[in-house]
Scaffold this active site. Sequence first.
Site, PDB file in Angstrom:
ATOM      1  N   LYS A 223       0.859  -1.181   0.000  1.00 42.98           N
ATOM      2  CA  LYS A 223       0.000   0.000   0.000  1.00 42.98           C
ATOM      3  C   LYS A 223       0.891   1.226   0.000  1.00 42.98           C
ATOM      4  O   LYS A 223       1.731   1.402   0.889  1.00 42.98           O
ATOM      5  CB  LYS A 223      -0.900  -0.007   1.231  1.00 42.98           C
ATOM      6  N   LYS A 276      -2.196  -1.483  -3.791  1.00 41.04           N
ATOM      7  CA  LYS A 276      -3.064  -0.311  -3.737  1.00 41.04           C
ATOM      8  C   LYS A 276      -2.245   0.954  -3.783  1.00 41.04           C
ATOM      9  O   LYS A 276      -1.265   1.051  -3.049  1.00 41.04           O
ATOM     10  CB  LYS A 276      -3.866  -0.375  -2.435  1.00 41.04           C
TER      11      LYS A 276
HETATM   12  C1  PBG Z   1      -7.367   3.283   5.620  1.00 38.78           C
HETATM   13  C2  PBG Z   1      -7.641   3.220   4.179  1.00 38.78           C
HETATM   14  C3  PBG Z   1      -7.473   4.207   3.195  1.00 38.78           C
HETATM   15  C4  PBG Z   1      -7.990   3.680   2.020  1.00 38.78           C
HETATM   16  C5  PBG Z   1      -8.425   2.398   2.306  1.00 38.78           C
HETATM   17  N1  PBG Z   1      -8.177   2.123   3.635  1.00 38.78           N
HETATM   18  C6  PBG Z   1      -6.971   5.597   3.306  1.00 38.78           C
HETATM   19  C7  PBG Z   1      -5.579   5.875   3.624  1.00 38.78           C
HETATM   20  O1  PBG Z   1      -4.736   4.998   3.778  1.00 38.78           O
HETATM   21  O2  PBG Z   1      -5.300   7.052   3.770  1.00 38.78           O
HETATM   22  C8  PBG Z   1      -8.081   4.384   0.691  1.00 38.78           C
HETATM   23  C9  PBG Z   1      -9.164   3.891  -0.214  1.00 38.78           C
HETATM   24  C10 PBG Z   1      -9.474   4.768  -1.375  1.00 38.78           C
HETATM   25  O3  PBG Z   1      -8.835   5.808  -1.617  1.00 38.78           O
HETATM   26  O4  PBG Z   1     -10.411   4.417  -2.096  1.00 38.78           O
HETATM   27  N2  PBG Z   1      -6.064   3.192   6.006  1.00 38.78           N
END
Ligand code: PBG
Length: 351
Positions: A223, A276
Amino acid sequence: MASGGFDSEGFRHLRQGFHSPAEGAPPEGSAMAIRLRRLRRLPALRAMVRETRLSREQLVYPLFVCPGTGVRQEIASMPGCARLSIDLLVEECRAVHGLGIPAVLLFGLPETKDAVGSGAYAEDAIVPRAIAAIKDAVPELLVWADVCLCEYTDHGHCGLLHGGEVLNDPTVGLLARAAVAYANAGADVVAPSDMMDGRVGAIRGALDRAGFSHTAICSYAAKYASAFYGPFREAADCAPQSGDRRGYQMDPANSDEAIREVGLDLAEGADIVMVKPALAYLDVVRRVKDIYRAPTAAYNVSGEYAMLHAAAQNGWIDHDRAMMETLTSIARAGADIIVSYHAKDAVRLLS
Ligand code: PBG
Protein backbone atom coordinates in the site's frame (compact mmCIF):
# COMPACT_ATOMS: atom_id res chain seq x y z
CA MET A 1 16.66 -22.04 -29.71
CA ALA A 2 13.52 -24.19 -29.68
CA SER A 3 11.58 -24.35 -32.96
CA GLY A 4 8.51 -22.18 -33.39
CA GLY A 5 9.96 -18.98 -31.92
CA PHE A 6 11.14 -15.84 -33.59
CA ASP A 7 13.92 -17.83 -35.26
CA SER A 8 11.51 -20.23 -37.00
CA GLU A 9 10.59 -20.18 -40.71
CA GLY A 10 7.26 -18.46 -40.13
CA PHE A 11 9.04 -15.35 -38.93
CA ARG A 12 11.59 -15.26 -41.75
CA HIS A 13 10.02 -12.18 -43.33
CA LEU A 14 10.28 -10.29 -40.04
CA ARG A 15 13.93 -11.20 -39.60
CA GLN A 16 14.58 -10.05 -43.13
CA GLY A 17 12.75 -6.85 -42.24
CA PHE A 18 10.61 -6.52 -45.34
CA HIS A 19 8.52 -3.88 -43.59
CA SER A 20 11.36 -1.44 -43.97
CA PRO A 21 10.18 1.82 -45.53
CA ALA A 22 12.68 1.42 -48.34
CA GLU A 23 10.71 -1.48 -49.73
CA GLY A 24 7.37 0.35 -49.66
CA ALA A 25 4.17 -1.74 -49.51
CA PRO A 26 4.52 -5.34 -48.31
CA PRO A 27 4.72 -7.94 -51.11
CA GLU A 28 1.56 -9.55 -52.41
CA GLY A 29 0.19 -12.90 -51.32
CA SER A 30 1.58 -15.45 -48.99
CA ALA A 31 4.77 -13.53 -48.39
CA MET A 32 2.88 -11.73 -45.59
CA ALA A 33 1.38 -14.80 -43.99
CA ILE A 34 0.86 -13.16 -40.65
CA ARG A 35 -1.74 -10.40 -40.48
CA LEU A 36 -2.87 -9.72 -36.95
CA ARG A 37 -5.75 -7.58 -38.17
CA ARG A 38 -7.60 -10.68 -39.47
CA LEU A 39 -8.86 -11.56 -36.02
CA ARG A 40 -9.86 -7.99 -35.27
CA ARG A 41 -12.31 -7.77 -38.18
CA LEU A 42 -15.48 -9.06 -36.53
CA PRO A 43 -16.84 -8.69 -32.99
CA ALA A 44 -17.27 -12.44 -32.59
CA LEU A 45 -13.70 -13.11 -33.69
CA ARG A 46 -12.38 -10.44 -31.35
CA ALA A 47 -14.34 -11.97 -28.49
CA MET A 48 -12.98 -15.45 -29.25
CA VAL A 49 -9.37 -14.41 -28.91
CA ARG A 50 -9.85 -11.96 -26.05
CA GLU A 51 -7.18 -12.71 -23.47
CA THR A 52 -8.70 -11.01 -20.43
CA ARG A 53 -12.30 -11.45 -19.38
CA LEU A 54 -13.71 -9.40 -16.59
CA SER A 55 -16.29 -11.18 -14.53
CA ARG A 56 -18.57 -10.13 -11.73
CA GLU A 57 -17.10 -12.90 -9.54
CA GLN A 58 -13.89 -10.93 -9.17
CA LEU A 59 -15.42 -7.66 -7.96
CA VAL A 60 -15.57 -6.25 -4.43
CA TYR A 61 -17.70 -3.16 -3.75
CA PRO A 62 -16.56 -0.79 -0.95
CA LEU A 63 -19.21 0.73 1.33
CA PHE A 64 -19.15 3.32 4.12
CA VAL A 65 -21.32 2.82 7.19
CA CYS A 66 -22.25 5.71 9.49
CA PRO A 67 -24.35 6.11 12.67
CA GLY A 68 -28.09 6.78 12.72
CA THR A 69 -31.09 5.47 10.87
CA GLY A 70 -32.33 6.47 7.45
CA VAL A 71 -29.07 8.33 6.83
CA ARG A 72 -27.68 8.64 3.33
CA GLN A 73 -24.91 11.23 2.95
CA GLU A 74 -23.69 11.59 -0.64
CA ILE A 75 -19.94 11.87 -1.07
CA ALA A 76 -19.44 14.86 -3.37
CA SER A 77 -16.12 13.75 -4.86
CA MET A 78 -17.35 10.19 -5.49
CA PRO A 79 -20.58 10.45 -7.49
CA GLY A 80 -22.91 7.54 -6.74
CA CYS A 81 -21.23 6.69 -3.41
CA ALA A 82 -22.66 7.62 -0.03
CA ARG A 83 -22.24 7.04 3.67
CA LEU A 84 -25.12 4.86 4.79
CA SER A 85 -26.58 4.07 8.19
CA ILE A 86 -26.92 0.35 8.94
CA ASP A 87 -30.56 0.07 7.81
CA LEU A 88 -29.84 1.61 4.41
CA LEU A 89 -26.55 -0.26 4.17
CA VAL A 90 -28.43 -3.54 4.45
CA GLU A 91 -30.75 -2.45 1.63
CA GLU A 92 -27.75 -1.51 -0.46
CA CYS A 93 -26.19 -4.93 0.22
CA ARG A 94 -29.36 -6.63 -1.00
CA ALA A 95 -29.10 -4.63 -4.22
CA VAL A 96 -25.38 -5.38 -4.59
CA HIS A 97 -26.04 -9.09 -4.09
CA GLY A 98 -28.93 -8.91 -6.57
CA LEU A 99 -26.55 -7.53 -9.19
CA GLY A 100 -24.33 -10.58 -8.77
CA ILE A 101 -21.46 -8.82 -6.99
CA PRO A 102 -20.10 -11.40 -4.53
CA ALA A 103 -18.53 -9.17 -1.86
CA VAL A 104 -18.60 -5.80 -0.11
CA LEU A 105 -15.72 -4.16 1.76
CA LEU A 106 -16.84 -2.19 4.83
CA PHE A 107 -15.42 1.03 6.24
CA GLY A 108 -16.86 2.54 9.40
CA LEU A 109 -17.49 6.07 10.64
CA PRO A 110 -17.79 5.88 14.43
CA GLU A 111 -20.03 7.97 16.72
CA THR A 112 -16.95 9.44 18.35
CA LYS A 113 -13.21 9.30 17.80
CA ASP A 114 -10.47 9.10 20.40
CA ALA A 115 -6.69 8.87 20.60
CA VAL A 116 -6.67 5.05 20.67
CA GLY A 117 -9.33 4.35 18.03
CA SER A 118 -11.66 2.42 20.35
CA GLY A 119 -14.45 2.72 17.79
CA ALA A 120 -12.57 0.20 15.66
CA TYR A 121 -12.53 -2.71 18.09
CA ALA A 122 -15.25 -2.21 20.72
CA GLU A 123 -17.73 -5.12 20.63
CA ASP A 124 -20.64 -2.78 19.93
CA ALA A 125 -18.66 -0.72 17.40
CA ILE A 126 -20.34 0.32 14.17
CA VAL A 127 -18.59 -2.13 11.84
CA PRO A 128 -19.31 -5.31 13.86
CA ARG A 129 -22.96 -4.21 14.13
CA ALA A 130 -23.10 -3.58 10.39
CA ILE A 131 -21.52 -6.95 9.62
CA ALA A 132 -24.03 -8.78 11.80
CA ALA A 133 -26.94 -6.95 10.17
CA ILE A 134 -25.74 -7.74 6.65
CA LYS A 135 -25.05 -11.39 7.46
CA ASP A 136 -28.52 -11.64 8.94
CA ALA A 137 -30.25 -10.17 5.89
CA VAL A 138 -28.03 -11.35 3.01
CA PRO A 139 -26.03 -14.32 4.32
CA GLU A 140 -24.64 -15.31 0.90
CA LEU A 141 -22.98 -11.94 0.36
CA LEU A 142 -19.30 -12.06 1.35
CA VAL A 143 -18.47 -9.42 3.91
CA TRP A 144 -14.94 -8.07 3.92
CA ALA A 145 -14.03 -5.68 6.74
CA ASP A 146 -11.24 -3.14 6.44
CA VAL A 147 -9.03 -3.22 9.54
CA CYS A 148 -7.35 0.08 10.39
CA LEU A 149 -7.45 2.73 13.09
CA CYS A 150 -7.45 5.89 10.94
CA GLU A 151 -11.23 6.27 10.73
CA TYR A 152 -11.45 5.92 14.52
CA THR A 153 -8.57 8.04 15.86
CA ASP A 154 -9.04 11.75 16.53
CA HIS A 155 -5.61 12.42 15.00
CA GLY A 156 -6.43 10.49 11.82
CA HIS A 157 -3.35 8.26 11.79
CA CYS A 158 -3.57 4.51 11.21
CA GLY A 159 -2.03 3.66 14.58
CA LEU A 160 -1.27 5.01 18.04
CA LEU A 161 0.55 8.33 17.94
CA HIS A 162 3.36 9.23 20.33
CA GLY A 163 5.51 12.31 19.90
CA GLY A 164 4.69 12.55 16.20
CA GLU A 165 5.56 8.87 15.62
CA VAL A 166 3.04 6.17 14.77
CA LEU A 167 3.88 3.31 17.14
CA ASN A 168 4.07 -0.05 15.45
CA ASP A 169 3.85 -2.86 18.00
CA PRO A 170 1.18 -1.43 20.34
CA THR A 171 -0.94 -0.67 17.28
CA VAL A 172 -0.70 -4.24 16.04
CA GLY A 173 -2.39 -5.54 19.20
CA LEU A 174 -5.35 -3.21 18.67
CA LEU A 175 -5.67 -4.16 15.00
CA ALA A 176 -5.79 -7.81 16.03
CA ARG A 177 -8.60 -6.98 18.47
CA ALA A 178 -10.54 -5.26 15.70
CA ALA A 179 -10.04 -8.23 13.37
CA VAL A 180 -11.38 -10.62 16.03
CA ALA A 181 -14.40 -8.36 16.67
CA TYR A 182 -15.21 -8.36 12.93
CA ALA A 183 -14.72 -12.11 12.58
CA ASN A 184 -16.93 -12.62 15.62
CA ALA A 185 -19.64 -10.52 13.97
CA GLY A 186 -19.48 -12.73 10.87
CA ALA A 187 -16.91 -11.16 8.54
CA ASP A 188 -15.65 -13.63 5.93
CA VAL A 189 -12.47 -11.68 5.18
CA VAL A 190 -10.57 -9.14 7.28
CA ALA A 191 -8.43 -6.68 5.36
CA PRO A 192 -5.71 -4.83 7.30
CA SER A 193 -4.87 -1.56 5.53
CA ASP A 194 -2.68 0.08 8.16
CA MET A 195 0.81 -0.97 6.94
CA MET A 196 2.21 -1.72 10.41
CA ASP A 197 4.95 -4.37 10.34
CA GLY A 198 3.94 -7.80 11.61
CA ARG A 199 0.22 -7.18 11.73
CA VAL A 200 -0.75 -10.06 9.48
CA GLY A 201 0.95 -12.61 11.73
CA ALA A 202 -0.56 -11.02 14.84
CA ILE A 203 -4.05 -10.98 13.30
CA ARG A 204 -3.70 -14.60 12.14
CA GLY A 205 -2.65 -15.66 15.64
CA ALA A 206 -5.43 -13.73 17.35
CA LEU A 207 -8.08 -15.07 14.97
CA ASP A 208 -6.90 -18.65 15.45
CA ARG A 209 -6.82 -18.34 19.24
CA ALA A 210 -10.36 -16.93 19.22
CA GLY A 211 -11.68 -19.83 17.13
CA PHE A 212 -11.70 -18.07 13.74
CA SER A 213 -9.14 -20.13 11.88
CA HIS A 214 -11.57 -20.13 8.95
CA THR A 215 -11.63 -16.33 8.62
CA ALA A 216 -9.47 -15.23 5.70
CA ILE A 217 -7.02 -12.34 5.62
CA CYS A 218 -6.60 -10.06 2.62
CA SER A 219 -3.65 -7.88 3.46
CA TYR A 220 -3.12 -4.53 1.85
CA ALA A 221 0.42 -5.82 1.38
CA ALA A 222 1.83 -3.17 -0.93
CA LYS A 223 0.00 0.00 0.00
CA TYR A 224 1.59 3.18 -1.22
CA ALA A 225 1.59 6.68 0.30
CA SER A 226 -0.59 7.96 -2.53
CA ALA A 227 -2.28 11.20 -3.54
CA PHE A 228 -5.11 9.10 -4.98
CA TYR A 229 -6.74 8.50 -1.58
CA GLY A 230 -7.98 12.12 -1.39
CA PRO A 231 -11.72 11.53 -1.90
CA PHE A 232 -11.72 8.52 0.45
CA ARG A 233 -10.34 10.62 3.27
CA GLU A 234 -13.33 12.94 2.85
CA ALA A 235 -15.69 9.93 2.68
CA ALA A 236 -14.25 8.20 5.74
CA ASP A 237 -13.24 11.40 7.50
CA CYS A 238 -9.75 10.06 8.15
CA ALA A 239 -7.25 12.62 6.86
CA PRO A 240 -4.26 12.81 9.24
CA GLN A 241 -4.50 15.99 11.33
CA SER A 242 -0.71 16.33 11.37
CA GLY A 243 2.00 15.05 9.07
CA ASP A 244 1.26 12.36 6.50
CA ARG A 245 1.41 8.58 6.11
CA ARG A 246 4.84 8.35 4.51
CA GLY A 247 6.35 6.91 7.68
CA TYR A 248 4.33 3.71 7.25
CA GLN A 249 2.88 3.53 3.73
CA MET A 250 5.24 2.72 0.87
CA ASP A 251 7.25 5.13 -1.25
CA PRO A 252 5.65 5.27 -4.74
CA ALA A 253 9.08 4.84 -6.32
CA ASN A 254 9.60 1.34 -4.93
CA SER A 255 8.76 -2.00 -6.48
CA ASP A 256 11.36 -4.45 -5.08
CA GLU A 257 10.16 -3.38 -1.64
CA ALA A 258 6.61 -4.36 -2.63
CA ILE A 259 7.88 -7.85 -3.38
CA ARG A 260 9.39 -8.02 0.11
CA GLU A 261 6.18 -6.73 1.71
CA VAL A 262 4.06 -9.29 -0.13
CA GLY A 263 6.50 -12.10 0.70
CA LEU A 264 6.36 -11.24 4.39
CA ASP A 265 2.56 -11.04 4.46
CA LEU A 266 2.22 -14.40 2.72
CA ALA A 267 4.71 -15.92 5.17
CA GLU A 268 2.70 -14.47 8.06
CA GLY A 269 -0.48 -16.08 6.74
CA ALA A 270 -2.16 -13.68 4.32
CA ASP A 271 -4.60 -15.55 2.07
CA ILE A 272 -4.94 -12.74 -0.46
CA VAL A 273 -2.42 -9.97 -1.09
CA MET A 274 -3.47 -6.57 -2.34
CA VAL A 275 -1.70 -3.81 -4.23
CA LYS A 276 -3.06 -0.31 -3.74
CA PRO A 277 -3.68 1.97 -5.61
CA ALA A 278 -4.17 0.02 -8.82
CA LEU A 279 -3.59 2.21 -11.85
CA ALA A 280 -0.26 3.85 -11.11
CA TYR A 281 0.99 0.46 -9.83
CA LEU A 282 -0.04 -2.05 -12.50
CA ASP A 283 3.60 -3.04 -12.91
CA VAL A 284 3.64 -3.98 -9.22
CA VAL A 285 0.45 -6.04 -9.64
CA ARG A 286 2.10 -7.93 -12.49
CA ARG A 287 5.33 -8.59 -10.58
CA VAL A 288 3.44 -9.75 -7.49
CA LYS A 289 1.30 -12.14 -9.51
CA ASP A 290 4.25 -13.51 -11.51
CA ILE A 291 6.48 -14.03 -8.50
CA TYR A 292 4.04 -15.51 -5.95
CA ARG A 293 1.15 -16.92 -8.03
CA ALA A 294 -1.02 -16.18 -4.98
CA PRO A 295 -4.55 -14.78 -4.99
CA THR A 296 -3.89 -11.14 -5.84
CA ALA A 297 -6.18 -8.15 -5.41
CA ALA A 298 -5.85 -4.58 -6.61
CA TYR A 299 -7.68 -1.59 -5.16
CA ASN A 300 -9.03 0.82 -7.77
CA VAL A 301 -9.05 3.70 -5.28
CA SER A 302 -11.23 6.75 -4.70
CA GLY A 303 -9.02 9.20 -6.61
CA GLU A 304 -9.03 6.95 -9.66
CA TYR A 305 -12.82 6.76 -9.49
CA ALA A 306 -13.16 10.52 -8.96
CA MET A 307 -10.89 11.40 -11.91
CA LEU A 308 -12.86 9.23 -14.30
CA HIS A 309 -16.16 10.71 -13.16
CA ALA A 310 -14.87 14.28 -13.28
CA ALA A 311 -13.62 13.88 -16.84
CA ALA A 312 -16.83 12.16 -17.93
CA GLN A 313 -18.98 14.90 -16.37
CA ASN A 314 -17.07 17.42 -18.42
CA GLY A 315 -17.74 15.38 -21.55
CA TRP A 316 -14.02 14.75 -21.97
CA ILE A 317 -14.15 10.96 -21.92
CA ASP A 318 -16.80 8.28 -22.37
CA HIS A 319 -17.54 7.07 -18.82
CA ASP A 320 -18.54 3.50 -19.61
CA ARG A 321 -15.73 2.80 -22.04
CA ALA A 322 -13.09 4.37 -19.81
CA MET A 323 -14.41 2.42 -16.81
CA MET A 324 -14.35 -0.95 -18.58
CA GLU A 325 -10.92 -0.24 -20.07
CA THR A 326 -9.65 0.64 -16.59
CA LEU A 327 -11.04 -2.49 -14.95
CA THR A 328 -9.81 -4.67 -17.81
CA SER A 329 -6.32 -3.23 -17.48
CA ILE A 330 -6.24 -4.15 -13.79
CA ALA A 331 -7.29 -7.73 -14.57
CA ARG A 332 -4.80 -7.90 -17.45
CA ALA A 333 -2.02 -6.82 -15.10
CA GLY A 334 -2.72 -9.96 -13.07
CA ALA A 335 -5.31 -9.05 -10.44
CA ASP A 336 -7.68 -11.90 -9.62
CA ILE A 337 -9.79 -9.62 -7.46
CA ILE A 338 -10.63 -5.95 -8.09
CA VAL A 339 -11.91 -3.71 -5.33
CA SER A 340 -13.72 -0.87 -7.07
CA TYR A 341 -16.36 1.80 -6.54
CA HIS A 342 -17.24 1.12 -10.20
CA ALA A 343 -18.41 -2.42 -9.40
CA LYS A 344 -22.16 -1.68 -9.57
CA ASP A 345 -21.89 0.25 -12.83
CA ALA A 346 -19.52 -2.31 -14.30
CA VAL A 347 -21.66 -5.41 -13.72
CA ARG A 348 -24.48 -3.80 -15.67
CA LEU A 349 -22.20 -3.80 -18.70
CA LEU A 350 -20.90 -7.34 -18.25
CA SER A 351 -22.61 -10.02 -20.30
C1 PBG B 1 -7.37 3.28 5.62
C2 PBG B 1 -7.64 3.22 4.18
C3 PBG B 1 -7.47 4.21 3.19
C4 PBG B 1 -7.99 3.68 2.02
C5 PBG B 1 -8.42 2.40 2.31
N1 PBG B 1 -8.18 2.12 3.63
C6 PBG B 1 -6.97 5.60 3.31
C7 PBG B 1 -5.58 5.88 3.62
O1 PBG B 1 -4.74 5.00 3.78
O2 PBG B 1 -5.30 7.05 3.77
C8 PBG B 1 -8.08 4.38 0.69
C9 PBG B 1 -9.16 3.89 -0.21
C10 PBG B 1 -9.47 4.77 -1.37
O3 PBG B 1 -8.83 5.81 -1.62
O4 PBG B 1 -10.41 4.42 -2.10
N2 PBG B 1 -6.06 3.19 6.01
